[in-house]
Design a protein around this motif. Structure first.
Motif, mmCIF file in Angstrom:
data_model
loop_
_atom_site.group_PDB
_atom_site.id
_atom_site.type_symbol
_atom_site.label_atom_id
_atom_site.label_comp_id
_atom_site.label_asym_id
_atom_site.label_seq_id
_atom_site.Cartn_x
_atom_site.Cartn_y
_atom_site.Cartn_z
ATOM 1 N N SER A 52 -4.736 6.857 1.198
ATOM 2 C CA SER A 52 -5.356 5.815 2.200
ATOM 3 C C SER A 52 -5.125 6.469 3.731
ATOM 4 N N ASP A 167 -11.852 2.378 0.340
ATOM 5 C CA ASP A 167 -10.460 2.415 -0.115
ATOM 6 C C ASP A 167 -10.237 1.251 -1.059
ATOM 7 N N GLU A 168 -10.465 1.802 -2.366
ATOM 8 C CA GLU A 168 -10.202 0.785 -3.283
ATOM 9 C C GLU A 168 -11.129 -0.484 -3.294
#
Ligand SMILES: Nc1ncnc2c1ncn2[C@@H]1O[C@H](COP(=O)(O)OP(=O)(O)OP(=O)(O)O)[C@@H](O)[C@H]1O
Ligand SMILES: [Mg+2]
Lengths: 362, 367, 586
Positions: A52, A167-168
């Motif tokens: 991240s 991000d995810e």
């Protein structure tokens, strides 16, 4: 088929010696990698490995301590987020609750003062791309998780960013929806050709979607390569263990000659193993994937003798836990007509191709 | 001359007071009382001096304690009386308040027969009302910045205060909702003789005020507000309560302000007793004690900002404090006694001059 | 099987919760108030409307109404503008900064209105520190008029209203998802635009409750506009006070109070009709945010030509870089720190002056003296009134915040129309001039034998504190995500346990804020204290007021200094204890 929103040509990204620490914790440590325009790169790694943080530096939320970020050969360091034109899809979607779906998607266009008619056009095409017809006037609260995810995606794509960071994005979805969205994402990427950097914890996702995968650990990139290479030719024990299932057996190189080695594992002797960078008399970890091991007929001289301690059925395959004296390996056997499937307690004999074995120094 | 200024109404009131005195023997004369008196006060320095010079000796002599209670608003007095919860025996009020409360039958008449004989004649004019006994005289007058004007070449009259070319700088004057107003000052500044003020010529007063208005920093409504205008340098000359500045100087504070007694305005303050007060007998004993010339003088000598109401107390007054006493013989000649009767006078619609002037003021001031 | 959220259950729960608070209001506010207002129709025993005729036909009264509403409106707007950056920094900054700001903005409450306005007169006046510095720096050649006009009035009113506004705004900023602003930046919004288009709309509930609160509190301004204003007409409360306190003209005072109440309620009705109603928000949540966004978006649209020009002439955006952009102190932080300091400044001046024998000698440092402190600590009237005020304010804070919490929970899932009406009922105590309520309360407490007790002060102050606390709590309760409670219900939590384990913990910070507001409301009250204090229960504001009018010395400054010192000490100790326990835990 004409793509919904024509992609920009460029979108190549290069990270050079990127570094960031929080207090004493080094979150990202000397990360260098380059991404081709139109490529789908996945960042994979354990929690806290700096995925991240890397993304946040690219997006501009976090300033790197050292290094540079080059998007189409322009250094982005010091340029505020809103001037970077990089699309980001957040894990919680970050949809604006006080705007309708159409307003959310239209927001980046509004920021660029696009004409009314063009805006409407773009919104229509983006909603079509993510299949959101008819929901334009709803608010985020009135949408399902998958629908929210699509809005977030449409919003990040509608202004045709050369680069998209995710991000995810599928983290909050159920399995079915994940599966569906995974294919949606793949389709959109293929249609648009936007460069994509994707963070996930799901290896399946990574293998299915990516052109290349970067494995991160403690803020460093351990290996960056196409999925198949990552899976089959991991460069170190960490990568090998992180991706997929693996067997590690502690051993010692007793002989090395012309790129092949002889390894001793307990009482057992292993010959003809590829040995790049391995010296004789070195302690090693012997790595082999469970599906690369097969059962031979019991009593086979060349095979290794063992006993079935346990077996785990999982639909398309069965995993056997085989005891080899002091060591223990897992064998994955596809369930198919005519394949020998031993039962618990059976004595078995195992064999494999030495070329499927990789030696890592201990 | 003072007789003529007094309205018909006031004469009538005096007559009623005398009649009541003769006719009704006081209802409370026989009742038994706890040895205490409830005094409505705002506390502070005045009360400290009162305690030392009057209340403490009184308690020593009679065993009656003087208990402080919060100073009430008029509306609270009415509320107390009409709900039978009177928690007050006496408090200091002005003649206008006495007029309002008396008219609504919220005050107990003073029983002059319970006080020393000859007291009424010993009190100054308007000192003995039906519903209140004058206990002090206080005043407001010209105040000026000590740094801006040297003593001797300072404004000495209201005409000087109005003269902005001779005495330049912003003014601080009260608005007429205050006890003593700018109306009287405006008329005197315009040349009306001090003894021919009442009835006030309101039109002429506003015309005079028109001239000074552009130079007034602020028309204030409480005395500390006016003082603050001066100490903060927002005004250099104006009107304020003189006693406050006298006391400050006496305490060793330096307000940077001097005062001028010429054409000062004086008002009498009274002690009044609400209807249904719990200790009327004790109150009259205290009143009698305080109005004893020697005791009266003892208090005033300790608090030289106030003037006497008992004429015979003059012989006991400390000559050193005469200069700061509002109605001492040396200031008396130019003193303006505020005529509350004129202010309370009502027209046929029931509105008093006080109300009418204030209403006119509100539209005048915001123009 | 019990229904989770059927309409019957909702109504029964609402009735159960709301009965107590409404009965409280009815007994201690509406009944006595209506008795008082009823007087407006009587003159000398005859029923008549002539008071209303007179009030509505006189320029004096009409001007008073115009000025009163103008004052409230502009104070509200300015408090919002000034309070917003302060609340923003409190919500986003560190805990030490938050403490500093909190201490500063509640300082005005530790002194009497007279004292703090006098301090402003001294600061803003002809020879005040502002004008002297400007003239010293040759920025201006003649003193500017900063006081005795509207500027002075609004500086004074905003000064006192700031904590009310800031606490409401803070409550709505508390839970805002920061990733939304980041998301906007990735989509091309600069700092300004993401702030105004994304952040600000989310704070709409706080903006509305803060504005409403400041508006109604501002209707009651008495001393501040009178002292700091120029030659304007008096406000309605000044006239009410004059009729009631000076002339004993109760019918006229009641008439003006009723008119003020009626006009304000009418204004609310219009506001609700045109500003709040009719949004298409899901589940009734977030409608205000949508409306505000629509408004701001329109304004933003108007700037298009300017932006187009800017783009035309500015260099390639990727060239203009900001080195270490995030480490430099933010503009908002600087603004908030400045505003907080300005807020504290007059009070610090008062504290300073307490150390000198007279105000004008403060410059000569040699005169330093503690005599006013000695006076404060040795005079029983000061100590006991301080203690009384603290006792009354603490009990009031507990009572009012409980009532507000219960009321807000009761209102929670009622239909918006019913909710609006009930909220208005709760706001009324602050719209009616406090003197009118003070008199009414006296009659009530006299009838039930509570006159002169601290209980009567607590009850009166609780009535006064209900409007602000209810406003804050209703906003806080509305901001709770219903889904959290549903989730808890799905996990098997009974309504009571949902309340205890989910709702109350979520509301804890705002309950504390509402208790603080109630405390300050009680601690600052003079109007009611004028009627309800007795020799046994005298509050500090009344004591300060008496001393200010009566004593010509600055002992009131010493009292304020003691309070300021106590508050700072208390808050700092609390802060230290909390951060200590946090560091021990992890
Ligand atoms: N704001 C911050 N302050 C301090 N430390 C931080 C901060 N953000 C991240 N870190 C630390 O930096 C390291 C990398 O964090 P990062 O969020 O990049 O990990 P990640 O790979 O995204 O993990 P996950 O898969 O759990 O999301 C972690 O050790 C984390 O604790
Ligand atoms: Mg992460």
């Amino acid at each position: 088929m004409k793509s919904a929103v024509p992609a920009r040509q460029a979108g190549s990204l290069e990270l050079r010696s990127l570094r960031k620490s929080y207090g004493g914790v080094v979150a990202v440590d000397d990360v260098s990698l380059s991404v081709r325009a139109g490529e789908f790169l996945t960042l994979l790694g354990p929690s806290g490995s700096g995925k991240s943080t890397t993304l946040m530096m690219i997006a501009g939320f976090v300033q790197p301590e050292a290094g540079s970020i080059l998007l189409d050969n322009t250094d982005l360091v010091g340029i505020p987020t809103h001037k970077r034109s990089i699309g980001v899809v957040f894990q919680n979607y970050a949809l604006f609750p006080h705007m309708s779906v159409a307003q959310n998607i239209g927001f980046p266009l509004r920021m660029r003062d696009m004409e009314e008619a063009d805006t409407r056009d773009h919104i229509a095409r983006a909603t079509a791309l993510v299949r959101l017809h008819g929901l334009e006037e709803r608010y985020a609260r009135q949408l399902s998780g998958g629908q929210q995810q699509r809005v977030a995606l449409a919003r990040a794509l509608v202004f045709q960013p050369p680069l998209l960071l995710l991000d995810e994005p599928l983290g909050a979805l159920d399995r079915m929806l994940r599966e569906q969205m995974k294919h949606e994402l793949r389709r959109v990427h293929q249609e648009l050709g936007t460069t994509l950097i994707y963070v996930t914890h799901d290896q399946d996702e990574a293998l299915v979607l990516s052109d290349r995968i970067a494995i991160m650990k403690n803020g460093r990139v351990e290996q960056i390569a196409p999925p198949r290479e990552i899976y089959e030719r991991p460069v170190n024990q960490f990568v090998a263990g992180f991706m997929g299932e693996s067997n590690f057996l502690g051993g010692r190189v007793v002989g090395e000659h012309g790129g092949t080695a002889t390894v001793k594992i307990g009482e057992l002797l292993l010959q003809g193993v590829p040995s790049s960078g391995i010296r004789a008399d070195q302690d090693v970890e012997v790595f082999i994937r469970p599906e690369k091991i097969v059962f031979t007929a019991p009593g086979d001289e060349k095979g290794w003798a063992g006993t079935v301690k346990d077996l785990i059925y999982s639909g398309d395959s069965i995993r056997y836990v085989i005891s080899l004296g002091s060591a223990q390996v897992i064998v994955k056997q596809t369930v198919r007509q005519g394949v020998y499937l031993p039962a618990r307690g059976d004595a078995v004999s195992l064999s494999w191709d030495p070329l499927d074995i990789i030696l890592f120094p201990s | 001359m003072l007789k003529r200024a007094m309205s018909r109404r006031a004469l009538l009131r005096e007559a009623v007071a005398t009649a009541a005195l003769v006719a009704a023997p006081t209802a409370w004369a026989q009742q038994k009382e706890e040895p205490e008196i409830l005094y409505g006060t705002t506390g502070g320095i005045v009360e400290e001096v009162q305690r030392k010079t009057i209340f403490d000796p009184f308690t020593a002599a009679t065993g009656i304690k003087v208990v402080s209670v919060p100073y009430p608003k008029l509306a609270k007095v009415e509320a107390m009386v009409s709900t039978d919860t009177v928690d007050l025996d006496f408090w200091e009020i002005g003649a206008t308040d006495i007029g309002i409360l008396g008219r609504r039958n919220l005050l107990e008449p003073i029983d002059y027969s319970a006080l020393r004989s000859g007291l009424k004649d010993d009190l100054i004019t308007n000192g003995a009302l039906q519903y209140g006994v004058g206990t002090i005289v206080w005043g407001a007058g010209i105040v000026y910045s000590a740094t801006e004007f040297k003593e001797g070449s300072h404004p000495r009259s209201w005409a000087d205060v109005w003269d902005v070319s001779k005495f330049p700088g912003p003014r601080a004057l009260p608005d007429p909702s205050y006890y003593v107003g700018p109306i009287e000052a405006a008329l005197v500044a315009d040349g009306v003789p001090v003894d021919k003020l009442y009835p006030l010529d309101v039109d002429r007063a506003f015309a005079s005020l028109d001239k000074i208005k552009p130079h007034v920093a602020k028309f204030w409504s409480t005395s500390p507000e006016g003082l603050n205008l001066m100490t903060s340098g927002n005004a250099v000359v104006g009107m304020n309560t003189l006693g406050r500045i006298i006391v400050m100087k006496q305490q060793g504070q330096d307000p940077g302000i001097n005062i001028e007694f010429n054409q000062a305005m004086a008002k009498i303050s009274y002690w009044g007793m609400p209807k249904k007060a719990p200790h009327p007998k004790n109150f009259h004993r205290l009143l009698d004690y305080y109005l004893e010339p020697k005791n009266h003088a003892a208090f005033l000598n300790a608090y030289p900002a106030y003037g006497l109401t008992v004429k015979s107390a003059q012989q006991y007054m400390d000559p050193k404090t005469a200069a700061s006493r509002i109605n001492s013989p040396e200031h008396l000649a130019s003193l303006i006694m505020i005529n509350d009767d004129w202010w309370m006078e009502q027209d046929s619609s029931g509105r008093s001059n006080f109300e009418k002037v204030n209403e006119r003021w509100a539209s005048w001031v915001s123009q | 099987m019990p229904k989770l959220r059927g309409p019957d259950t909702v109504n029964r729960a609402a009735v159960m919760l709301l009965t107590g608070p409404l009965l409280f209001l009815l007994c201690f506010f509406y009944v006595p108030l209506i008795q008082t207002l009823w007087m407006s129709f009587w003159i000398d025993g005859v029923f008549t409307f002539s008071n209303y005729e007179r009030a509505l036909s006189s320029a004096l009264y009409l001007n008073a109404f115009v000025w009163t509403f103008e004052l409230a409106l502009f104070t509200t707007i300015l408090s919002l503008v000034v309070g917003y950056p302060v609340a923003y920094v409190m919500a986003t900054g560190g805990s030490r900064l938050r403490l500093f700001i909190l201490i500063c903005i509640i300082m005005p409450f530790w002194t009497s209105a007279l004292v703090r306005t006098f301090a402003w007169v001294a600061i803003l006046g002809r020879e005040g520190i502002v004008n002297s510095s400007l003239m010293y720096l040759s920025i201006v050649s003649r003193p500017m008029s900063l006081v005795f006009n509207r500027i002075g009035v609004f500086i004074g009113t905003v000064h006192v209203m700031l904590p009310y506004m800031v606490l409401c705004l803070y409550s709505s900023m508390h839970g805002i998802d920061r990733s939304l602003v980041r998301a906007a930046e990735t989509l091309g919004a600069g700092r300004m635009r993401s702030f105004f288009l994304i952040y600000v709309p989310q704070t709409a509930p706080g903006i509305i409750s803060g504005s409403l609160l400041v508006f109604i509190v501002s209707l009651g301004f008495f001393v501040t506009p009178a002292v700091l204003g120029g030659n304007q007409s008096p406000s309605v409360v000044v006239l009410v006070e004059r009729h009631m306190g000076v002339m004993l003209n109760w019918p006229m005072a009641a008439t003006l109070s009723s008119l003020l109440l009626a006009a304000t309620l009418l204004l609310f009705a219009v506001f609700n009709r045109y500003v709040r109603a009719g949004h298409a928000a899901p589940e009734g949540q977030g409608g205000e945010a949508i409306r505000l966004y629509t408004l701001i978006a329109k304004l933003d649209q108007g700037w298009r030509p300017v932006r187009a020009l800017w783009r035309r002439f500015s260099p390639n955006p990727l060239r203009r870089r900001r080195r270490s952009a995030r480490s430099q102190p933010r503009l908002a932080t600087l603004m908030a720190a400045l505003i907080a300091t300005i807020t504290a400044f007059p009070i610090l001046l008062i504290v300073l002056m307490a150390f000198f024998p007279s105000p004008s000698s403060a410059i000569r440092l040699g005169n330093f003296s503690l005599r006013w402190f000695a006076l404060y600590f040795t005079r029983d009237e000061w100590i006991s009134s301080t203690l009384t005020s603290f006792q009354v304010a603490l009990v009031t804070a507990a009572l009012a915040s409980t009532i507000a919490l219960v009321t807000a929970l009761g209102l929670r899932r009622l239909p918006p129309a019913v909710r609006t009406t009930l909220v208005s009922i709760n706001l009324t105590p602050m719209i009616v001039p406090a003197v009118a309520y003070g008199v009414s309360a006296y009659f009530l407490f006299a009838q039930i034998g509570l006159i002169g007790t601290r209980i009567s002060l607590v009850l009166g102050h609780t009535i006064l504190a209900i409007p602000p606390t209810v406003l804050v709590m209703v906003a806080a309760v509305q901001s709770i995500d219903n889904r959290l409670e549903d989730a808890a219900a799905s996990l098997g939590a009974s309504p009571w346990r949902r309340l205890r384990h989910i709702i109350l913990p979520l509301l804890a910070p705002m309950t504390a804020a509402s208790a603080l507001i109630a405390f300050l409301t009680s601690f600052d009250d003079l109007a009611i204290a004028l009627f309800l204090t007795s020799s046994k229960a005298k509050t500090l504001p009344k004591q300060l007021y008496d001393s200010m009018l009566n004593d010509s010395d600055p002992r009131v400054f010493a009292a304020s200094a003691v309070l300021v010192g106590l508050t700072i000490a208390a808050l700092v100790i609390m802060h230290l204890l909390r951060s200590r326990s946090m560091s021990e835990r992890g």
